[in-house]
Write a protein that holds these residues in place. Structure first.
Motif, PDB file in Angstrom:
ATOM      1  N   GLN A 282       0.830  -1.210   0.000  1.00 28.10           N
ATOM      2  CA  GLN A 282       0.000   0.000   0.000  1.00 28.10           C
ATOM      3  C   GLN A 282       0.860   1.253   0.000  1.00 28.10           C
ATOM      4  O   GLN A 282       0.544   2.233  -0.677  1.00 28.10           O
ATOM      5  CB  GLN A 282      -0.917  -0.008   1.220  1.00 28.10           C
ATOM      6  CG  GLN A 282      -2.022  -1.047   1.146  1.00 28.10           C
ATOM      7  CD  GLN A 282      -2.731  -1.242   2.467  1.00 28.10           C
ATOM      8  OE1 GLN A 282      -2.320  -0.669   3.480  1.00 28.10           O
ATOM      9  NE2 GLN A 282      -3.778  -2.063   2.470  1.00 28.10           N
ATOM     10  N   ALA A 283       1.954   1.214   0.743  1.00 28.99           N
ATOM     11  CA  ALA A 283       2.864   2.358   0.762  1.00 28.99           C
ATOM     12  C   ALA A 283       3.456   2.593  -0.618  1.00 28.99           C
ATOM     13  O   ALA A 283       3.583   3.739  -1.076  1.00 28.99           O
ATOM     14  CB  ALA A 283       3.964   2.136   1.791  1.00 28.99           C
ATOM     15  N   GLU A 284       3.835   1.523  -1.314  1.00 31.63           N
ATOM     16  CA  GLU A 284       4.407   1.657  -2.658  1.00 31.63           C
ATOM     17  C   GLU A 284       3.383   2.235  -3.631  1.00 31.63           C
ATOM     18  O   GLU A 284       3.718   3.075  -4.472  1.00 31.63           O
ATOM     19  CB  GLU A 284       4.899   0.292  -3.142  1.00 31.63           C
ATOM     20  CG  GLU A 284       6.127  -0.222  -2.394  1.00 31.63           C
ATOM     21  CD  GLU A 284       6.509  -1.633  -2.814  1.00 31.63           C
ATOM     22  OE1 GLU A 284       5.681  -2.288  -3.494  1.00 31.63           O
ATOM     23  OE2 GLU A 284       7.610  -2.070  -2.452  1.00 31.63           O
ATOM     24  N   ILE A 285       2.132   1.792  -3.498  1.00 32.07           N
ATOM     25  CA  ILE A 285       1.076   2.307  -4.388  1.00 32.07           C
ATOM     26  C   ILE A 285       0.862   3.800  -4.147  1.00 32.07           C
ATOM     27  O   ILE A 285       0.794   4.596  -5.094  1.00 32.07           O
ATOM     28  CB  ILE A 285      -0.236   1.525  -4.160  1.00 32.07           C
ATOM     29  CG1 ILE A 285      -0.070   0.073  -4.615  1.00 32.07           C
ATOM     30  CG2 ILE A 285      -1.391   2.200  -4.901  1.00 32.07           C
ATOM     31  CD1 ILE A 285      -1.239  -0.817  -4.241  1.00 32.07           C
ATOM     32  N   TYR A 286       0.778   4.185  -2.876  1.00 27.05           N
ATOM     33  CA  TYR A 286       0.553   5.594  -2.548  1.00 27.05           C
ATOM     34  C   TYR A 286       1.716   6.455  -3.035  1.00 27.05           C
ATOM     35  O   TYR A 286       1.508   7.538  -3.605  1.00 27.05           O
ATOM     36  CB  TYR A 286       0.376   5.743  -1.037  1.00 27.05           C
ATOM     37  CG  TYR A 286       0.052   7.153  -0.609  1.00 27.05           C
ATOM     38  CD1 TYR A 286      -1.162   7.746  -0.933  1.00 27.05           C
ATOM     39  CD2 TYR A 286       0.973   7.906   0.115  1.00 27.05           C
ATOM     40  CE1 TYR A 286      -1.464   9.033  -0.547  1.00 27.05           C
ATOM     41  CE2 TYR A 286       0.683   9.202   0.511  1.00 27.05           C
ATOM     42  CZ  TYR A 286      -0.537   9.765   0.174  1.00 27.05           C
ATOM     43  OH  TYR A 286      -0.831  11.048   0.549  1.00 27.05           O
ATOM     44  N   MET A 287       2.943   5.978  -2.854  1.00 25.01           N
ATOM     45  CA  MET A 287       4.114   6.734  -3.299  1.00 25.01           C
ATOM     46  C   MET A 287       4.148   6.833  -4.822  1.00 25.01           C
ATOM     47  O   MET A 287       4.548   7.860  -5.381  1.00 25.01           O
ATOM     48  CB  MET A 287       5.390   6.075  -2.773  1.00 25.01           C
ATOM     49  CG  MET A 287       5.560   6.199  -1.257  1.00 25.01           C
ATOM     50  SD  MET A 287       6.843   5.103  -0.608  1.00 25.01           S
ATOM     51  CE  MET A 287       8.261   5.695  -1.534  1.00 25.01           C
ATOM     52  N   ALA A 288       3.725   5.775  -5.505  1.00 27.12           N
ATOM     53  CA  ALA A 288       3.686   5.810  -6.971  1.00 27.12           C
ATOM     54  C   ALA A 288       2.689   6.854  -7.459  1.00 27.12           C
ATOM     55  O   ALA A 288       2.961   7.607  -8.398  1.00 27.12           O
ATOM     56  CB  ALA A 288       3.326   4.426  -7.515  1.00 27.12           C
ATOM     57  N   LEU A 289       1.542   6.954  -6.779  1.00 24.42           N
ATOM     58  CA  LEU A 289       0.547   7.956  -7.170  1.00 24.42           C
ATOM     59  C   LEU A 289       1.052   9.369  -6.891  1.00 24.42           C
ATOM     60  O   LEU A 289       0.755  10.301  -7.639  1.00 24.42           O
ATOM     61  CB  LEU A 289      -0.763   7.705  -6.428  1.00 24.42           C
ATOM     62  CG  LEU A 289      -1.582   6.512  -6.930  1.00 24.42           C
ATOM     63  CD1 LEU A 289      -2.748   6.224  -5.995  1.00 24.42           C
ATOM     64  CD2 LEU A 289      -2.095   6.757  -8.344  1.00 24.42           C
ATOM     65  N   LEU A 290       1.826   9.536  -5.803  1.00 25.69           N
ATOM     66  CA  LEU A 290       2.408  10.849  -5.535  1.00 25.69           C
ATOM     67  C   LEU A 290       3.380  11.244  -6.641  1.00 25.69           C
ATOM     68  O   LEU A 290       3.499  12.419  -6.995  1.00 25.69           O
ATOM     69  CB  LEU A 290       3.137  10.835  -4.187  1.00 25.69           C
ATOM     70  CG  LEU A 290       2.272  10.733  -2.922  1.00 25.69           C
ATOM     71  CD1 LEU A 290       3.161  10.654  -1.686  1.00 25.69           C
ATOM     72  CD2 LEU A 290       1.324  11.922  -2.823  1.00 25.69           C
TER      73      LEU A 290
END
Length: 347
Positions: free
Chosen positions: A19-27
């Motif tokens: 989930q952290a990787e997904i959120y960082m990718a969207l940022l």
């Protein structure tokens, strides 16, 4: 901030690594569709090590990531991302304050539950080892672990610390940065010092004065009845006096009980009879900083020689300042000046 640092912080708040990787990718990418996100996450997981993937590899990455939609749904539920208003297939990161506060509160609640579970497990252990309930009320700590336990307990204080301060010190009379930090965070400290603590010029300058300056409420008595610190009305530590320490250097930790209530009552009674070590708002603003310091120290009952040493001035200089204070108060003696200060509400 490095990506790895941000990922670590997000995981500490309760997000999974994925989930952290997904959120960082969207940022990093901004609004993007699930397919583009899956492709970028495929790159992050190692495709870049082998060069740019071809079209067939990208399609495989997208098809072989059935958990992505579930993770996106969880991030939407937490309030960290949403879907685009113009294209509901695009995912967009949103301002995270409310979501992160929720996560922080959730982690705090989990930590409290874990804390209680550990305490209950230890109590079960104590009951199995020694079934008498009274054994849990007082814990004896000895040797090198005393100072460490004192610091650990103080670091956990949340609202109020009550203390009788008198030598000797398990912490060697050093500075107390934990108290200064706790005061900044709103923890109330009320401390009654013994005259012997104030007379120690090194301890006064390195510990007492900085703590009072940081907001500690301090008072003084000729002697204190016991070396005691009470934390949040839920735990107390009782140290040995000079004579006792020579025979048995140990520390008592008192848990919630009638004994803890009695120690709290003893502190409150002593607090009411102790003299303030700091001045209140009714002190004339025209008093110089030196005169204010002298008044504070006069209230502690220490000798003129000790006051001169604590202030770093000669006895002659101190005498001149005392004469000026007597003139200001219209008094002839030190006692009359103290009486005037008390009646005028300076102390």
């Amino acid at each position: 901030m490095a990506d790895e640092d941000l990922r670590t912080h997000l995981c500490r708040l309760g997000l999974t690594r994925r989930q952290a990787e997904i959120y960082m990718a969207l940022l990093a990418l901004g609004p993007c569709k699930r397919e583009s996100l899956a492709e970028d996450l495929g790159h992050d997981r190692g495709d870049r090590r082998n060069g740019s993937p071809d079209e067939e590899t990208r399609n495989q990455n997208q098809d072989q990531d059935p958990c992505l939609e579930r993770e996106l749904a969880q991030l939407r539920k937490l309030g960290l991302i949403t879907v685009s208003g113009t294209d509901v297939r695009e995912h967009v990161p949103v301002e995270p304050t409310i979501a992160l506060e929720y996560l922080a509160h959730a982690r705090t609640a989990e930590l409290r539950q874990s804390h209680q579970a550990a305490v209950n497990a230890y109590r079960g252990y104590r009951r199995s080892v020694s079934p008498q309930a009274t054994d849990n009320l007082v814990e004896v700590v000895t040797g090198p672990s005393i100072a460490e336990r004192i610091w650990n307990i103080e670091e956990a204080a949340e609202s109020q610390v009550l203390r009788f301060d008198s030598p000797p010190y398990h912490t060697h009379g050093s500075a107390n940065p934990i108290e200064v930090e706790k005061l900044k965070n709103g923890v109330e400290y009320r401390v009654v010092y013994s005259k012997s603590a104030v007379e120690n010029s090194a301890y006064y300058s390195i510990n007492i004065q900085p703590c009072i300056a940081a907001g500690e409420h301090a008072r003084v008595l000729p002697t204190v009845p016991v070396k005691l610190t009470i934390f949040d009305h839920r735990l107390a530590i009782v140290s040995m006096s000079f004579v006792e320490a020579e025979v048995n250097d140990s520390l008592l930790i008192v848990h919630p009980s009638s004994l803890l209530s009695a120690l709290t009552g003893l502190f409150e009674t002593s607090w009411r009879t102790a003299l303030p070590m700091h001045l209140n708002e009714r002190v004339p603003s025209a008093l110089s900083p030196m005169h204010r310091r002298i008044l504070e120290l006069l209230a502690t009952g220490v000798t003129d020689d000790t006051i001169a040493e604590l202030l770093g001035v000669s006895r002659r200089t101190l005498s001149r300042h005392l004469e000026q204070l007597n003139t200001r108060a219209g008094s002839l003696t030190r006692f009359q000046m103290a009486l005037h200060a008390t009646r005028s509400g300076w102390l």
